[in-house]
Design an enzyme around this catalytic site. Structure first.
Site, PDB file in Angstrom:
ATOM      1  CG  ASP A  46      -9.987  -6.342   1.671  1.00 17.99           C
ATOM      2  OD1 ASP A  46     -10.475  -5.410   1.012  1.00 17.99           O
ATOM      3  OD2 ASP A  46      -8.772  -6.618   1.643  1.00 17.99           O
ATOM      4  CD  GLU A 101      -3.694  -5.282  -2.941  1.00 19.57           C
ATOM      5  OE1 GLU A 101      -3.901  -4.065  -2.774  1.00 19.57           O
ATOM      6  OE2 GLU A 101      -4.386  -6.154  -2.390  1.00 19.57           O
ATOM      7  CD  GLU A 112      -1.722   0.003  -2.527  1.00 20.38           C
ATOM      8  OE1 GLU A 112      -2.141   1.188  -2.569  1.00 20.38           O
ATOM      9  OE2 GLU A 112      -2.186  -0.849  -1.745  1.00 20.38           O
TER      10      GLU A 112
END
Length: 394
Positions: A65, A220, A222
C-alpha cells in the site's frame, strides 16, 4: 469525560459522533446525520468470516500500500522511474505470482492500485481473487504534525467522508482496510498522553466507520524503532498504547471479532547498545499482548518495522515456538520484509519477472512457516540488510 484532541481533527471526529457521545458505546441502530442507518449489524457475519480467513493458519498479509511517493523511492533504488506504467508492472508481477495464495491471505493496496488493471486488462482485484488473496485498502490520508504534542508526534488524517469512501472501496472488491497511526519513544517525553489519546481515538473512529461499510479494520498503532531505548521501555510504552487503543475501540462499539491488530514487535530502539536476542523480543511481545489484547481478536498481524527480511521471519517464528495464553494467530503483515528480495531480483526487466516471483514466494513461505513455528533460520534466501529508515513517518 474530557477528551483533548488535535484541533485539526475536531471536525472529522464530529462527523461521526458528537462530543457528548465520546466515551459511550454506539448502538448499531444509531443514525448518522441525514437519518441513514449505520450498517455494522448487517455486516457482522461477513466481517468475522473475513477476519478469520485472513488470520488462517500459515497465512499472512502482503502490504503493498505504498503511496505514490513511497513506491517511487523503492523504484528509484533499482534505477526505475516512478511512472504509472512502472507501478503497474511491479504490482502486476506480485499479484499474478503462482502459489502466492498458499502463503498470503490478503494484500493491502493503495487506492490507485485498487482501481488499476494489470497490463493485460484484468482488474488487479480480479487477479488477487483468482490466486485466493483478499484485496484490502489503505484508507488513511497520511500523517500530519500533532498540535500541542512533542515535535516528533503526529496524528493520522482521513476521517472526513470515510464511510462513503469505504463503501466505494467495498463496491470495487476490497474487504478489509488499514489505517496507520505512528508513535515514537524519546528520552524527553514522547509519546505524550495527548499523542496516545489522539491516535487511539483516531484508530477507533476509523475502525467503526469502515465496519459500517463492510470492511474489516486493521488497527495499526506502530511504535517506531527510532531511539536508543531498551526492550523494557518499549514494552511499557506499548502496553499503555494498546490499553488506550482497546479502550477506545470498546467505547466506539467496534466489533472485535471482525477486526485485526497490526502492531510493532516489542523491539529495542535502533540505537540501543544493549544486546537483545530473538527470544527476549518474542517473550516481551507476547507478554505485552497478553496484558492488553482481548481474545476476541482473531489475528495479530505484525509489521516488520525496519527489520531485515530474515530477522522479521526469525522473530515471528520464535513467538510461535513456545506456549502462550493468548489464542490469536500471530502472523505477518509485511511490506519491505516481503518485497526487498523480490524488488532487487526484478530490476524493472520483464525477463526477471520469474526470478522476482520466486524471491517473493521464498519470503512468503518463510513467514508462513514462521506463523506455525516451523521456520528454520536461513532455509530460504533473503536480502539480509536492515530495512530500518530513520523517521519513517510519511
Amino acid at each position: 469525560m474530557k477528551l483533548v484532541i488535535a484541533a485539526a481533527t475536531v471536525g472529522a471526529v464530529a462527523a461521526f459522533a458528537p462530543s457528548s457521545m465520546m466515551g459511550t458505546k454506539l448502538s448499531a441502530s444509531a443514525t448518522r446525520a441525514g437519518g441513514v442507518k449505520m450498517n455494522l449489524e448487517q455486516y457482522k457475519a461477513e466481517l468475522a468470516a473475513t477476519a478469520k480467513k485472513i488470520a488462517s493458519p500459515g497465512k499472512g498479509i502482503l502490504a503493498v500500500d505504498e503511496s505514490t511517493k513511497t513506491i517511487g523511492k523503492r523504484l528509484a533504488s533499482i534505477g526505475i522511474d516512478n511512472s504509472e506504467e512502472a507501478r503497474q508492472a511491479y504490482r502486476g508481477l506480485l499479484f499474478t505470482c503462482p502459489e502466492i495464495g498458499n502463503y498470503i491471505s490478503g494484500a493491502i493496496l493503495y487506492e490507485e492500485t485498487l482501481f488499476q488493471n494489470h497490463a493485460d486488462g484484468t482488474p488487479f482485484v480480479d487477479c488477487l481473487n483468482k490466486v485466493g488473496v483478499i484485496p484490502g485498502i489503505k484508507v488513511d490520508t497520511g500523517l500530519v504534525p500533532l498540535p500541542g504534542g512533542h515535535p516528533v508526534e503526529t496524528w493520522c488524517s482521513g476521517l472526513d467522508g470515510l464511510v462513503e469512501r469505504a463503501q466505494k472501496y467495498y463496491a470495487q472488491g476490497a474487504r478489509f482496510a488499514k489505517w496507520r497511526a505512528v508513535l515514537q519513544i524519546t528520552s524527553d517525553g514522547a509519546p505524550s498522553d495527548l499523542s496516545i489519546q489522539e491516535n487511539a481515538w483516531g484508530l477507533a473512529r476509523y475502525a467503526r466507520a469502515v465496519q459500517e461499510a463492510g470492511l474489516v479494520p486493521i488497527v495499526e498503532p506502530e511504535i517506531l524503532m527510532d531511539g536508543d531505548h531498551n526492550v523494557a521501555t518499549t514494552a511499557a510504552v506499548q502496553e499503555k498504547v494498546l490499553a488506550a487503543v482497546y479502550k477506545a475501540l470498546s467505547d466506539n462499539g467496534v466489533y472485535l471479532e471482525g477486526s485485526l491488530l497490526k502492531p510493532s514487535m516489542t523491539c529495542p530502539g535502533a540505537d540501543c547498545e544493549e544486546p537483545v536476542s530473538s527470544e527476549q523480543i518474542a517473550k516481551a511481545t507476547v507478554a505485552t499482548l497478553e496484558k492488553t489484547v482481548p481474545p476476541a481478536v482473531p489475528g495479530i498481524m505484525f509489521l516488520s518495522g525496519g527489520m531485515s527480511e530474515e530477522e522479521a521471519s526469525i522473530n515471528l517464528n520464535t513467538m510461535n515456538s513456545f506456549a502462550r495464553k493468548g489464542p490469536w494467530s500471530l502472523s505477518f503483515s509485511y511490506g519491505r520484509a516481503l518485497q526487498q528480495s523480490c524488488l532487487k531480483a526484478w530490476q524493472g526487466k520483464p525477463e526477471n519477472v520469474g526470478a522476482a516471483q520466486a524471491a517473493l514466494i521464498a519470503r512468503a513461505r518463510a513467514n508462513s512457516e514462521a506463523n506455525q513455528g516451523k521456520y528454520v533460520a536461513g532455509s530460504q534466501p533473503s536480502a539480509d540488510e536492515t530495512l530500518f529508515v530513520k523517521g519513517y513517518k510519511y
